[in-house]
Write a protein that holds these residues in place. Structure first.
Motif, PDB file in Angstrom:
ATOM      1  N   LYS A  47      16.295 -18.640   1.390  1.00 37.05           N
ATOM      2  CA  LYS A  47      15.725 -17.234   0.699  1.00 37.05           C
ATOM      3  C   LYS A  47      14.521 -16.774   2.412  1.00 37.05           C
ATOM      4  CE  LYS A  47      10.442 -16.485  -0.531  1.00 37.05           C
ATOM      5  NZ  LYS A  47      10.152 -15.461   0.473  1.00 37.05           N
ATOM      6  N   GLU A  48      14.895 -17.405   3.466  1.00 41.12           N
ATOM      7  CA  GLU A  48      14.796 -16.757   4.503  1.00 41.12           C
ATOM      8  C   GLU A  48      15.129 -16.157   4.372  1.00 41.12           C
ATOM      9  OE1 GLU A  48      13.417 -18.623   9.280  1.00 41.12           O
ATOM     10  OE2 GLU A  48      12.272 -19.574   7.315  1.00 41.12           O
ATOM     11  N   LEU A  49      16.359 -16.218   4.670  1.00 38.29           N
ATOM     12  CA  LEU A  49      18.341 -16.441   5.666  1.00 38.29           C
ATOM     13  C   LEU A  49      18.106 -14.576   4.550  1.00 38.29           C
ATOM     14  CD1 LEU A  49      20.603 -15.826   6.959  1.00 38.29           C
ATOM     15  CD2 LEU A  49      21.899 -17.191   5.263  1.00 38.29           C
ATOM     16  N   ILE A  50      17.860 -14.601   3.295  1.00 38.21           N
ATOM     17  CA  ILE A  50      18.412 -12.883   2.510  1.00 38.21           C
ATOM     18  C   ILE A  50      17.051 -12.433   2.739  1.00 38.21           C
ATOM     19  CG2 ILE A  50      18.029 -12.438   0.045  1.00 38.21           C
ATOM     20  CD1 ILE A  50      19.066 -14.544  -0.854  1.00 38.21           C
ATOM     21  N   ASP A  51      15.523 -12.668   3.461  1.00 40.86           N
ATOM     22  CA  ASP A  51      15.144 -11.697   3.725  1.00 40.86           C
ATOM     23  C   ASP A  51      15.582 -11.318   5.094  1.00 40.86           C
ATOM     24  OD1 ASP A  51      13.497 -12.212   0.694  1.00 40.86           O
ATOM     25  OD2 ASP A  51      11.868 -13.043   2.167  1.00 40.86           O
ATOM     26  N   LYS A  52      15.613 -11.759   5.656  1.00 41.77           N
ATOM     27  CA  LYS A  52      16.066 -10.997   7.161  1.00 41.77           C
ATOM     28  C   LYS A  52      17.282 -10.416   6.730  1.00 41.77           C
ATOM     29  CE  LYS A  52      14.409 -14.580  10.434  1.00 41.77           C
ATOM     30  NZ  LYS A  52      14.198 -15.579  10.889  1.00 41.77           N
ATOM     31  N   LEU A  53      18.310 -10.666   6.134  1.00 43.85           N
ATOM     32  CA  LEU A  53      19.592  -9.950   6.164  1.00 43.85           C
ATOM     33  C   LEU A  53      19.358  -8.529   5.211  1.00 43.85           C
ATOM     34  CD1 LEU A  53      22.350 -12.257   5.086  1.00 43.85           C
ATOM     35  CD2 LEU A  53      21.551 -11.567   7.379  1.00 43.85           C
ATOM     36  N   ASP A  54      18.512  -8.670   4.435  1.00 42.25           N
ATOM     37  CA  ASP A  54      17.969  -7.488   3.661  1.00 42.25           C
ATOM     38  C   ASP A  54      17.333  -5.981   4.464  1.00 42.25           C
ATOM     39  OD1 ASP A  54      18.490  -8.382   1.656  1.00 42.25           O
ATOM     40  OD2 ASP A  54      16.882  -8.958   0.637  1.00 42.25           O
ATOM     41  N   GLU A  55      16.664  -6.699   6.081  1.00 43.89           N
ATOM     42  CA  GLU A  55      16.241  -5.858   6.558  1.00 43.89           C
ATOM     43  C   GLU A  55      17.684  -5.188   6.908  1.00 43.89           C
ATOM     44  OE1 GLU A  55      14.174  -7.602   9.817  1.00 43.89           O
ATOM     45  OE2 GLU A  55      12.759  -8.714   8.981  1.00 43.89           O
ATOM     46  N   PHE A  56      18.499  -5.593   7.051  1.00 46.16           N
ATOM     47  CA  PHE A  56      19.654  -4.845   8.137  1.00 46.16           C
ATOM     48  C   PHE A  56      20.790  -4.025   6.450  1.00 46.16           C
ATOM     49  CE2 PHE A  56      19.259  -8.704  10.367  1.00 46.16           C
ATOM     50  CZ  PHE A  56      18.878  -8.274  11.764  1.00 46.16           C
ATOM     51  N   ALA A  57      20.713  -4.111   5.591  1.00 48.98           N
ATOM     52  CA  ALA A  57      21.250  -3.697   4.190  1.00 48.98           C
ATOM     53  C   ALA A  57      21.450  -2.915   4.276  1.00 48.98           C
ATOM     54  CB  ALA A  57      20.632  -4.463   2.691  1.00 48.98           C
ATOM     55  N   THR A  58      22.706  -1.828   4.118  1.00 49.21           N
ATOM     56  CA  THR A  58      23.461  -0.428   3.770  1.00 49.21           C
ATOM     57  C   THR A  58      23.664  -0.175   2.617  1.00 49.21           C
ATOM     58  OG1 THR A  58      24.789  -0.646   5.163  1.00 49.21           O
ATOM     59  CG2 THR A  58      23.158  -0.400   6.450  1.00 49.21           C
ATOM     60  N   TYR A  59      23.091   0.520   1.806  1.00 49.79           N
ATOM     61  CA  TYR A  59      23.731   0.695   0.610  1.00 49.79           C
ATOM     62  C   TYR A  59      24.774   1.834  -0.153  1.00 49.79           C
ATOM     63  CZ  TYR A  59      20.122  -2.855   0.132  1.00 49.79           C
ATOM     64  OH  TYR A  59      19.443  -3.898   0.165  1.00 49.79           O
ATOM     65  N   ASN A  60      26.256   1.728   0.605  1.00 49.59           N
ATOM     66  CA  ASN A  60      27.275   2.556   0.331  1.00 49.59           C
ATOM     67  C   ASN A  60      27.130   2.799  -1.395  1.00 49.59           C
ATOM     68  OD1 ASN A  60      26.460   3.946   2.628  1.00 49.59           O
ATOM     69  ND2 ASN A  60      27.992   2.230   3.448  1.00 49.59           N
ATOM     70  N   ASP A  61      27.282   3.789  -1.570  1.00 48.05           N
ATOM     71  CA  ASP A  61      28.302   3.763  -2.832  1.00 48.05           C
ATOM     72  C   ASP A  61      29.999   4.137  -2.990  1.00 48.05           C
ATOM     73  OD1 ASP A  61      26.523   3.917  -4.635  1.00 48.05           O
ATOM     74  OD2 ASP A  61      25.932   5.613  -4.988  1.00 48.05           O
ATOM     75  N   SER A  62      30.229   3.488  -1.901  1.00 48.24           N
ATOM     76  CA  SER A  62      31.450   3.463  -0.989  1.00 48.24           C
ATOM     77  C   SER A  62      32.146   2.132  -0.724  1.00 48.24           C
ATOM     78  CB  SER A  62      31.736   4.971   0.025  1.00 48.24           C
ATOM     79  OG  SER A  62      33.072   4.364   0.656  1.00 48.24           O
ATOM     80  N   LEU A  63      33.205   2.227  -1.213  1.00 47.98           N
ATOM     81  CA  LEU A  63      33.660   0.681  -1.043  1.00 47.98           C
ATOM     82  C   LEU A  63      34.961   0.814   0.288  1.00 47.98           C
ATOM     83  CD1 LEU A  63      34.369  -0.645  -4.336  1.00 47.98           C
ATOM     84  CD2 LEU A  63      32.286  -1.253  -3.934  1.00 47.98           C
ATOM     85  N   ASP A  64      35.313   1.948   0.264  1.00 45.65           N
ATOM     86  CA  ASP A  64      36.074   2.326   1.640  1.00 45.65           C
ATOM     87  C   ASP A  64      35.516   1.750   3.157  1.00 45.65           C
ATOM     88  OD1 ASP A  64      37.847   2.907   0.176  1.00 45.65           O
ATOM     89  OD2 ASP A  64      37.350   5.139   0.039  1.00 45.65           O
ATOM     90  N   GLU A  65      34.521   2.146   2.874  1.00 45.15           N
ATOM     91  CA  GLU A  65      33.704   1.537   4.357  1.00 45.15           C
ATOM     92  C   GLU A  65      33.030   0.224   4.178  1.00 45.15           C
ATOM     93  OE1 GLU A  65      30.518   4.588   6.078  1.00 45.15           O
ATOM     94  OE2 GLU A  65      31.579   6.297   5.024  1.00 45.15           O
ATOM     95  N   VAL A  66      33.456  -0.348   5.509  1.00 45.50           N
ATOM     96  CA  VAL A  66      32.990  -1.520   5.974  1.00 45.50           C
ATOM     97  C   VAL A  66      31.727  -1.600   7.103  1.00 45.50           C
ATOM     98  CG1 VAL A  66      33.104  -4.337   6.560  1.00 45.50           C
ATOM     99  CG2 VAL A  66      34.577  -2.855   4.876  1.00 45.50           C
ATOM    100  N   PHE A  67      30.513  -1.958   6.760  1.00 40.85           N
ATOM    101  CA  PHE A  67      29.951  -1.753   8.001  1.00 40.85           C
ATOM    102  C   PHE A  67      29.223  -3.210   8.939  1.00 40.85           C
ATOM    103  CE2 PHE A  67      25.263  -0.456  10.029  1.00 40.85           C
ATOM    104  CZ  PHE A  67      25.812  -0.056  11.150  1.00 40.85           C
ATOM    105  N   GLU A  68      30.075  -3.067   9.729  1.00 39.81           N
ATOM    106  CA  GLU A  68      29.332  -4.082  10.750  1.00 39.81           C
ATOM    107  C   GLU A  68      28.237  -4.311  11.758  1.00 39.81           C
ATOM    108  OE1 GLU A  68      32.410  -6.285  13.213  1.00 39.81           O
ATOM    109  OE2 GLU A  68      33.896  -6.520  10.681  1.00 39.81           O
TER     110      GLU A  68
END
Length: 105
Positions: A47-68
């Protein structure tokens, strides 16, 4: 739970069976209690990990772009290096930090 202050081993360790079963008198009961605590610890960490990773989440409809994201990678690496949940549970058990109730009593 403070994961930075833990002394749980990262690698495999052999424990003394007598120390594990000392408080219950039954190795199977002790292992069952430790396993249940390990499941609790694992869900807390997840739960802690998911909460921290959600802070960095970017929601794109395009599957072509991978953002690191470097911060996201660092957080993931930190959690990968932590001791496993069962090692943390055994450490808590041996330190007497785990309480349990027997339904038959």
């Amino acid at each position: 739970m403070d994961l930075k202050k833990t002394n749980a081993p990262v690698n495999t360790v052999t424990y003394n069976k007598d120390e594990i079963e000392a408080s219950t008198g039954n190795i199977y009961k002790a292992i069952t209690i430790i396993a249940k605590r390990a499941n609790q610890i694992n869900s807390e960490i997840k739960k802690e990990l998911i909460d921290k990773l959600d802070e960095f989440a970017t929601y794109n409809d395009s599957l072509d772009e991978v953002f690191e994201n470097k911060e996201q990678i660092e957080v993931s690496k930190y959690y990968e290096k932590l001791p496993k949940a069962h090692a943390l549970a055994v450490e808590e058990w041996l330190d007497g930090e785990v309480t349990y109730k027997e339904p038959s009593k």
